[in-house]
Design a protein around this motif. Structure first.
Motif, mmCIF file in Angstrom:
data_model
loop_
_atom_site.group_PDB
_atom_site.id
_atom_site.type_symbol
_atom_site.label_atom_id
_atom_site.label_comp_id
_atom_site.label_asym_id
_atom_site.label_seq_id
_atom_site.Cartn_x
_atom_site.Cartn_y
_atom_site.Cartn_z
ATOM 1 N N LEU A 209 0.351 -1.155 0.118
ATOM 2 C CA LEU A 209 -0.137 0.100 -0.515
ATOM 3 C C LEU A 209 1.182 1.330 -0.312
ATOM 4 O O LEU A 209 0.316 2.575 -0.625
ATOM 5 C CB LEU A 209 -1.218 0.043 1.184
ATOM 6 N N LEU A 210 1.860 1.281 1.027
ATOM 7 C CA LEU A 210 2.954 2.131 0.317
ATOM 8 C C LEU A 210 3.375 2.553 0.122
ATOM 9 O O LEU A 210 4.010 2.841 -0.428
ATOM 10 C CB LEU A 210 3.948 2.431 2.020
ATOM 11 N N ASP A 211 4.092 1.619 -1.197
ATOM 12 C CA ASP A 211 4.792 1.131 -1.984
ATOM 13 C C ASP A 211 3.997 2.406 -3.697
ATOM 14 O O ASP A 211 4.541 3.133 -4.500
ATOM 15 C CB ASP A 211 4.789 0.017 -2.432
ATOM 16 N N GLY A 246 4.004 7.322 6.170
ATOM 17 C CA GLY A 246 4.511 5.892 5.838
ATOM 18 C C GLY A 246 5.818 5.548 6.525
ATOM 19 O O GLY A 246 5.248 4.660 6.740
ATOM 20 N N TRP A 247 6.479 6.578 6.018
ATOM 21 C CA TRP A 247 8.042 6.293 6.328
ATOM 22 C C TRP A 247 7.950 5.491 8.194
ATOM 23 O O TRP A 247 9.222 5.438 8.304
ATOM 24 C CB TRP A 247 8.867 7.258 6.512
ATOM 25 N N LYS A 250 7.312 2.634 8.377
ATOM 26 C CA LYS A 250 8.452 1.363 8.133
ATOM 27 C C LYS A 250 9.670 1.453 8.871
ATOM 28 O O LYS A 250 10.303 0.267 9.423
ATOM 29 C CB LYS A 250 9.081 2.121 6.703
ATOM 30 N N ARG A 251 9.800 2.883 9.570
ATOM 31 C CA ARG A 251 10.484 2.571 10.207
ATOM 32 C C ARG A 251 10.895 1.897 11.464
ATOM 33 O O ARG A 251 11.768 0.905 12.032
ATOM 34 C CB ARG A 251 11.322 3.917 10.615
ATOM 35 N N ARG A 252 8.971 1.581 11.959
ATOM 36 C CA ARG A 252 8.899 0.861 13.399
ATOM 37 C C ARG A 252 8.662 -0.346 12.803
ATOM 38 O O ARG A 252 7.837 -1.503 13.332
ATOM 39 C CB ARG A 252 7.586 1.349 13.890
ATOM 40 N N VAL A 263 3.335 11.549 13.542
ATOM 41 C CA VAL A 263 4.482 12.990 12.810
ATOM 42 C C VAL A 263 5.181 13.413 13.843
ATOM 43 O O VAL A 263 4.517 14.792 14.948
ATOM 44 C CB VAL A 263 4.249 13.940 11.824
ATOM 45 N N LYS A 264 6.419 13.408 14.522
ATOM 46 C CA LYS A 264 7.017 14.386 15.857
ATOM 47 C C LYS A 264 7.350 15.830 15.359
ATOM 48 O O LYS A 264 7.251 16.289 14.494
ATOM 49 C CB LYS A 264 7.777 14.089 16.707
#
Length: 304
Positions: A209-211, A246-247, A250-252, A263-264
């Motif tokens: 989905l993110l791709d 999304g990133w 992925k990072r998690r 997002v911080k």
């Protein structure tokens, strides 16, 4: 029809609703200037109103959504102050009501259990509930470049794909699975249980989905330069901040069963600085028609 107010947000001003519910969008709107920010917040208020109604627990919500749709079609029926305010906004800024009607169709489709079959169904749903919002936002931001519509639709679709990736667990608990069966044919109730047996399959589908969203973000980023200069930074920031969701996922390591990611503030600030690169005009290539191959006949979609 009974009251259309699923909560008390309709008593709040548009900017308050945006700040409370759409933190990423609220941050981006700060770069629009007061007049455009108010218009964008007013559009958000309408979209949020129908979204809250669709996801709420009022027993007559489906009837209420149908009434709103009929009012947008021009029928003389009571549909609520929020709807009348939006119609005035649409008349003032040439917003196509066909886009708003399609948005209502998307909300109505959510009133029954959802289990999408394939990528085409996924993209048509994303256009209904978010591509249409991009199309309407173009008008709110005084964009009179016809080519911008296709890129605005892409940004809406990209953001909705991000929403779906972030909210898989929450949606499953409402008996909704937007991940296509062609990617992961698991019933929503099993996803809602976050069963260990399905965690990796669902994670792989979210990755797909993110791709897919990256293709639409990349297109939308090109089209930002078709917007009036005053609006470019805000939309560029909204794009980068939303894409970051999304990133972060992925990072998690795609642990979707742990709930929403955010997002911080420090990341938003850094992404805002990076967005300055999107301001200056460059030659915008023709829109990649393949991105809209499944969207034929929908609002704002150009014939191939």
């Amino acid at each position: 029809m009974t009251s259309l107010s699923p909560n008390r947000d309709n008593l709040m001003q548009p900017q308050q609703v945006l700040a409370h519910h759409g933190k990423s969008f609220y941050w981006a709107s700060k770069f629009l200037g007061a007049e455009l920010a108010d218009r964008a917040a007013s559009l958000y208020l309408f979209c949020r109103f129908v979204d809250d109604l669709a996801d709420g627990d009022l027993p007559d919500r489906q009837e209420s959504l149908k009434d709103i749709r009929e009012r947008l079609e021009g029928k003389d029926i009571a549909a609520g102050l929020e709807v009348e305010a939006f119609i005035n906004l649409a008349n003032d800024h040439n917003i196509p009501l066909s886009a708003a009607i399609e948005l209502l169709d998307g909300m109505l489709s959510d009133q029954k259990p959802t289990a999408l079959a394939n990528e085409a169904e996924l993209l048509r749903y994303c256009h209904a509930v978010a591509g249409t919002v991009g199309l309407m936002m173009c008008r709110v931001l005084n964009c009179d470049e016809p080519r911008a519509d296709s890129f605005a639709i892409d940004l809406g679709i990209a953001m909705q794909l991000t929403n779906i990736s972030r909210d898989v667990l929450e949606d499953a608990k409402m008996n909704r699975r937007y991940l296509p069966a062609s990617w992961v044919n698991i019933p929503p109730e099993q996803i809602a249980d976050a069963d260990v047996a399905c965690q990796q399959q669902v994670a792989q589908a979210i990755t797909a989905l993110l791709d897919l969203s990256e293709h639409y973000y990349a297109s939308a980023q090109l089209g930002i330069r078709l917007l009036p200069f005053r609006s470019r930074l805000s939309i560029a920031i909204a794009l980068r901040v939303y894409r970051q969701i999304g990133w972060v996922l992925k990072r998690r390591k795609m642990v979707w069963w742990n709930g929403r990611v955010i997002v911080k503030g420090s990341e938003k600030l850094w992404l805002s600085f990076r967005s300055i690169a999107d301001l200056w005009p460059k030659k915008v290539p023709p829109h990649h028609a393949q991105l809209h191959q499944h969207l034929k006949g929908l609002a704002g979609v150009q014939p191939r």
